[in-house]
Design a protein around this motif. Structure first.
Motif, PDB file in Angstrom:
ATOM      1  N   ASP A 157       0.836  -1.205   0.000  1.00 24.44           N
ATOM      2  CA  ASP A 157       0.000   0.000   0.000  1.00 24.44           C
ATOM      3  C   ASP A 157       0.870   1.255   0.000  1.00 24.44           C
ATOM      4  O   ASP A 157       0.583   2.231  -0.707  1.00 24.44           O
ATOM      5  N   VAL A 158       1.911   1.239   0.822  1.00 27.97           N
ATOM      6  CA  VAL A 158       2.804   2.395   0.888  1.00 27.97           C
ATOM      7  C   VAL A 158       3.454   2.644  -0.475  1.00 27.97           C
ATOM      8  O   VAL A 158       3.505   3.784  -0.962  1.00 27.97           O
TER       9      VAL A 158
ATOM     10  N   LYS B 169      18.146   7.512  18.114  1.00 24.39           N
ATOM     11  CA  LYS B 169      19.326   7.277  17.263  1.00 24.39           C
ATOM     12  C   LYS B 169      20.215   6.176  17.835  1.00 24.39           C
ATOM     13  O   LYS B 169      20.948   5.514  17.094  1.00 24.39           O
ATOM     14  N   ASP B 170      20.159   5.964  19.137  1.00 25.18           N
ATOM     15  CA  ASP B 170      20.964   4.923  19.785  1.00 25.18           C
ATOM     16  C   ASP B 170      20.253   3.573  19.813  1.00 25.18           C
ATOM     17  O   ASP B 170      20.887   2.553  20.101  1.00 25.18           O
ATOM     18  N   ASN B 171      18.970   3.557  19.514  1.00 28.36           N
ATOM     19  CA  ASN B 171      18.174   2.349  19.714  1.00 28.36           C
ATOM     20  C   ASN B 171      17.520   1.801  18.457  1.00 28.36           C
ATOM     21  O   ASN B 171      16.825   0.786  18.520  1.00 28.36           O
ATOM     22  N   VAL B 172      17.717   2.463  17.317  1.00 28.42           N
ATOM     23  CA  VAL B 172      17.250   1.926  16.040  1.00 28.42           C
ATOM     24  C   VAL B 172      18.430   1.234  15.360  1.00 28.42           C
ATOM     25  O   VAL B 172      19.440   1.859  15.064  1.00 28.42           O
ATOM     26  N   LEU B 173      18.295  -0.055  15.121  1.00 29.01           N
ATOM     27  CA  LEU B 173      19.369  -0.835  14.504  1.00 29.01           C
ATOM     28  C   LEU B 173      19.265  -0.865  12.987  1.00 29.01           C
ATOM     29  O   LEU B 173      20.277  -0.870  12.282  1.00 29.01           O
ATOM     30  N   ALA B 174      18.039  -0.911  12.476  1.00 33.38           N
ATOM     31  CA  ALA B 174      17.840  -1.067  11.036  1.00 33.38           C
ATOM     32  C   ALA B 174      16.412  -0.678  10.699  1.00 33.38           C
ATOM     33  O   ALA B 174      15.566  -0.528  11.582  1.00 33.38           O
ATOM     34  N   MET B 175      16.137  -0.525   9.405  1.00 37.19           N
ATOM     35  CA  MET B 175      14.782  -0.224   8.969  1.00 37.19           C
ATOM     36  C   MET B 175      14.625  -0.554   7.502  1.00 37.19           C
ATOM     37  O   MET B 175      15.613  -0.746   6.779  1.00 37.19           O
ATOM     38  N   THR B 176      13.374  -0.647   7.063  1.00 35.31           N
ATOM     39  CA  THR B 176      13.074  -0.685   5.637  1.00 35.31           C
ATOM     40  C   THR B 176      12.350   0.608   5.298  1.00 35.31           C
ATOM     41  O   THR B 176      11.523   1.105   6.085  1.00 35.31           O
ATOM     42  N   VAL B 177      12.663   1.157   4.119  1.00 32.80           N
ATOM     43  CA  VAL B 177      12.183   2.477   3.741  1.00 32.80           C
ATOM     44  C   VAL B 177      11.734   2.443   2.285  1.00 32.80           C
ATOM     45  O   VAL B 177      12.454   1.926   1.423  1.00 32.80           O
ATOM     46  N   VAL B 178      10.559   3.002   2.015  1.00 32.39           N
ATOM     47  CA  VAL B 178      10.129   3.210   0.634  1.00 32.39           C
ATOM     48  C   VAL B 178      10.675   4.556   0.179  1.00 32.39           C
ATOM     49  O   VAL B 178      10.441   5.586   0.818  1.00 32.39           O
TER      50      VAL B 178
ATOM     51  N   ILE C  23      14.098  -0.107   0.298  1.00 32.99           N
ATOM     52  CA  ILE C  23      15.467  -0.443   0.647  1.00 32.99           C
ATOM     53  C   ILE C  23      15.529  -0.854   2.114  1.00 32.99           C
ATOM     54  O   ILE C  23      14.646  -0.524   2.900  1.00 32.99           O
ATOM     55  N   ALA C  24      16.586  -1.589   2.457  1.00 33.15           N
ATOM     56  CA  ALA C  24      16.861  -1.942   3.846  1.00 33.15           C
ATOM     57  C   ALA C  24      18.137  -1.229   4.269  1.00 33.15           C
ATOM     58  O   ALA C  24      19.116  -1.179   3.517  1.00 33.15           O
ATOM     59  N   THR C  25      18.107  -0.660   5.457  1.00 36.38           N
ATOM     60  CA  THR C  25      19.302  -0.013   6.003  1.00 36.38           C
ATOM     61  C   THR C  25      19.716  -0.741   7.267  1.00 36.38           C
ATOM     62  O   THR C  25      18.875  -1.189   8.041  1.00 36.38           O
ATOM     63  N   GLY C  26      21.004  -0.869   7.482  1.00 31.72           N
ATOM     64  CA  GLY C  26      21.500  -1.484   8.701  1.00 31.72           C
ATOM     65  C   GLY C  26      21.249  -2.976   8.752  1.00 31.72           C
ATOM     66  O   GLY C  26      20.835  -3.620   7.779  1.00 31.72           O
ATOM     67  N   SER C  27      21.519  -3.552   9.915  1.00 30.44           N
ATOM     68  CA  SER C  27      21.310  -4.981  10.143  1.00 30.44           C
ATOM     69  C   SER C  27      21.075  -5.188  11.626  1.00 30.44           C
ATOM     70  O   SER C  27      21.102  -4.237  12.414  1.00 30.44           O
ATOM     71  N   ARG C  28      20.876  -6.443  12.022  1.00 30.74           N
ATOM     72  CA  ARG C  28      20.671  -6.730  13.439  1.00 30.74           C
ATOM     73  C   ARG C  28      21.989  -6.902  14.180  1.00 30.74           C
ATOM     74  O   ARG C  28      21.984  -7.091  15.409  1.00 30.74           O
TER      75      ARG C  28
ATOM     76  N   SER D  79      14.758  12.332  10.223  1.00 28.39           N
ATOM     77  CA  SER D  79      14.515  13.024   8.955  1.00 28.39           C
ATOM     78  C   SER D  79      13.099  13.572   8.837  1.00 28.39           C
ATOM     79  O   SER D  79      12.782  14.260   7.861  1.00 28.39           O
ATOM     80  N   GLU D  80      12.228  13.288   9.802  1.00 30.26           N
ATOM     81  CA  GLU D  80      10.885  13.862   9.883  1.00 30.26           C
ATOM     82  C   GLU D  80      10.064  13.631   8.610  1.00 30.26           C
ATOM     83  O   GLU D  80       9.281  14.483   8.183  1.00 30.26           O
ATOM     84  N   GLY D  81      10.247  12.462   7.996  1.00 30.02           N
ATOM     85  CA  GLY D  81       9.451  12.115   6.822  1.00 30.02           C
ATOM     86  C   GLY D  81       9.861  12.816   5.550  1.00 30.02           C
ATOM     87  O   GLY D  81       9.152  12.726   4.544  1.00 30.02           O
ATOM     88  N   THR D  82      11.003  13.482   5.535  1.00 29.90           N
ATOM     89  CA  THR D  82      11.407  14.270   4.365  1.00 29.90           C
ATOM     90  C   THR D  82      12.269  13.497   3.372  1.00 29.90           C
ATOM     91  O   THR D  82      12.570  14.017   2.293  1.00 29.90           O
ATOM     92  N   LEU D  83      12.675  12.268   3.712  1.00 26.58           N
ATOM     93  CA  LEU D  83      13.565  11.504   2.829  1.00 26.58           C
ATOM     94  C   LEU D  83      12.965  10.188   2.359  1.00 26.58           C
ATOM     95  O   LEU D  83      13.461   9.599   1.387  1.00 26.58           O
ATOM     96  N   GLY D  84      11.949   9.700   3.026  1.00 23.92           N
ATOM     97  CA  GLY D  84      11.356   8.416   2.676  1.00 23.92           C
ATOM     98  C   GLY D  84      10.309   8.041   3.701  1.00 23.92           C
ATOM     99  O   GLY D  84      10.070   8.764   4.670  1.00 23.92           O
TER     100      GLY D  84
END
Length: 471
Positions: free
Chosen positions: A64-65, A171-180, A187-192, A209-214
């Protein structure tokens, strides 16, 4: 200096109509264009002017995204991600109209790995929902902004909260994410893995990034073990500066305090009335320690000595879970308690953050500014990391009062920058603090613009936030 830049952006009515038609065909009743839906998806806790999206899409999965992003990219129509609407600087306003993506239905916890102390969630999961789910694992997610915010929104604004002094921020507690991204791909960023030297740190680029990049579709978070022992307490001080001095000494001595929150006498009065407390109306610290029986007792004794040296009154200590819950519920309700002081007035919530060594002087100078100008502006802060907030009550229908408040906010931000600090510790830039970011970042703002244009060449992701479109 324009403090509250909410000028409408450029609109393309034909493009908006084409996107709505395409999404209605692809997503059916997940797309809503009713006035009530649109009004619900602007700001909720700031005095900035409401700027409504043209439609709201209640996405249910990453497909959907992608559909929304592809349609908006094709026609150059803005996308505004929406979590719970608790942001404070107009991040969910739609100055150029466009499509609001509501993530409340993307609220699944996808995977928990107790052995690795991590979890992957969809962006619509809220912090309270996550911790209820984790309770039986013996783990918890420590970041706790006052609102029951969504994990996606917390990631987007680089949120923190009362636990940040011990457990860090998003910023210290997010390891990875998927982003449209802007082309509709994912795309996938980072890893576990707990650390990596592989290429650019794209995860940190998107956090804040407050929703300004993806647009986030999943987020992997670091977890913590629930402490064996938790103790907390309250200590009043003769002045704001004395309370801040106690904070500075506590941090500089290396006492591993989990929470150390400052409330000035006005905020204490508000909390007493709103939350049914009976604390003396003086500048006060709320504290919490995590560890074992022995370490928690030792830490509380060490703080008691510091408090006495700084003129603090007796440290009221408790390990009772219900008493602690009441204390921290009152702290998290500080914004609403401040509003209740004068329900007839509007509230402007703002924050700054300074190096811990500068906290006492910066807060004391701000307190003096409030008194000198006869403002009703309770101070509350995550004092352990130098971050403090003000809830300024004023008449937004009186231009003179608005001008006074905005001049005060300008002085506050410049005072923080002069201390080597930042114009926002956790609220973000949004629409409300673009002027101060320009002053703080200087030439680095040009690099931010270069990144934005490279990642989002059509400027569809949350335009009019962080960076001025006209520059």
């Amino acid at each position: 200096m324009v403090l509250r830049d909410v000028r409408p952006g450029v609109r393309n009515e034909a493009a908006v109509a084409a996107v709505i038609e395409a999404l209605r065909g692809a997503l059916g009743d997940k797309l809503q264009t009713g006035q009530a839906f649109r009004e619900q998806h602007t700001h909720t806790t700031t005095y900035l002017t409401r700027q409504l999206p043209d439609a709201v899409v209640f996405v249910e999965n990453s497909d959907d995204v992608k559909a929304v992003v592809r349609a908006c990219s094709e026609h150059g129509v803005p996308i505004i991600p929406f979590g719970t609407g608790s942001s404070l600087e107009g991040q969910v306003n739609a100055p150029s109209g466009g499509i609001s993506i509501d993530f409340s239905r993307m609220n699944r916890i996808l995977r928990v790995s107790p052995e690795d102390l991590d979890v992957t969630v969809e962006p619509g999961v809220t912090r309270e929902q996550l911790n209820v789910y984790l309770r039986d694992t013996g783990l918890f997610f420590p970041i706790d902004p006052g609102a029951n915010a969504s994990i996606g929104g917390m990631t987007a604004t680089r949120a923190s909260g009362t636990n940040a002094v011990r457990y860090g921020t998003m910023k210290d507690n997010v390891l990875a994410m998927t982003v449209v991204t802007a082309d509709g791909g994912e795309i996938a960023t980072g890893s576990r893995a707990k650390k990596s030297s592989a290429g650019y740190d794209l995860t940190r680029l998107f956090v804040g990034s407050e929703g300004t990049l993806g647009v986030f579709t999943s987020i992997t978070l670091r977890l913590q073990g629930i402490p064996e022992k938790i103790g907390g307490g309250v200590c009043a001080f003769p002045s704001v500066k004395a309370a801040c001095d106690a904070v500075i000494m506590t941090i500089q001595m290396g006492i591993p305090v989990a929470r150390i929150e400052l409330l000035d006498e006005v905020q204490i009065r508000a909390c007493n009335a709103y939350s049914g407390l009976s604390y003396e109306e003086k500048p006060t610290l709320f504290l919490e320690f995590h560890g074992t029986d022995q370490t928690v007792t030792l830490q509380s004794e060490q703080f008691s000595m510091i408090a006495e040296e700084c003129g603090g009154e007796s440290f009221r200590w408790t390990a009772d879970a219900q008493e602690r819950a009441k204390l921290w519920k009152a702290r998290h309700d500080a914004y609403w308690a401040a509003r209740a002081l004068r329900p007839d007035l509007t509230i402007l919530a703002t924050d700054v953050c300074v190096p811990i060594s500068q906290l006492a002087d910066c807060v004391a100078a701000t307190h003096a500014d409030i008194v000198e100008n006869d403002f009703l502006a309770p101070i509350v802060g995550h004092a352990g990391d130098g971050n403090f907030h003000l809830s300024i009550l004023f008449n937004d229908k009186d231009p003179a009062d608005v001008a006074r408040v905005e001049a005060f906010v300008e002085r506050l931000n410049r005072r923080a920058l002069a201390c080597g600090g930042t114009c926002t510790g956790e609220h973000g830039i949004g629409q409300g603090k673009m002027s101060f970011l320009e002053e703080e970042a200087g030439p680095a703002l040009g690099l931010m613009r270069t990144i934005k244009r490279a990642v989002d060449p059509k400027n569809i992701f949350n335009p009019g936030k962080i960076l001025r479109e006209s520059a």
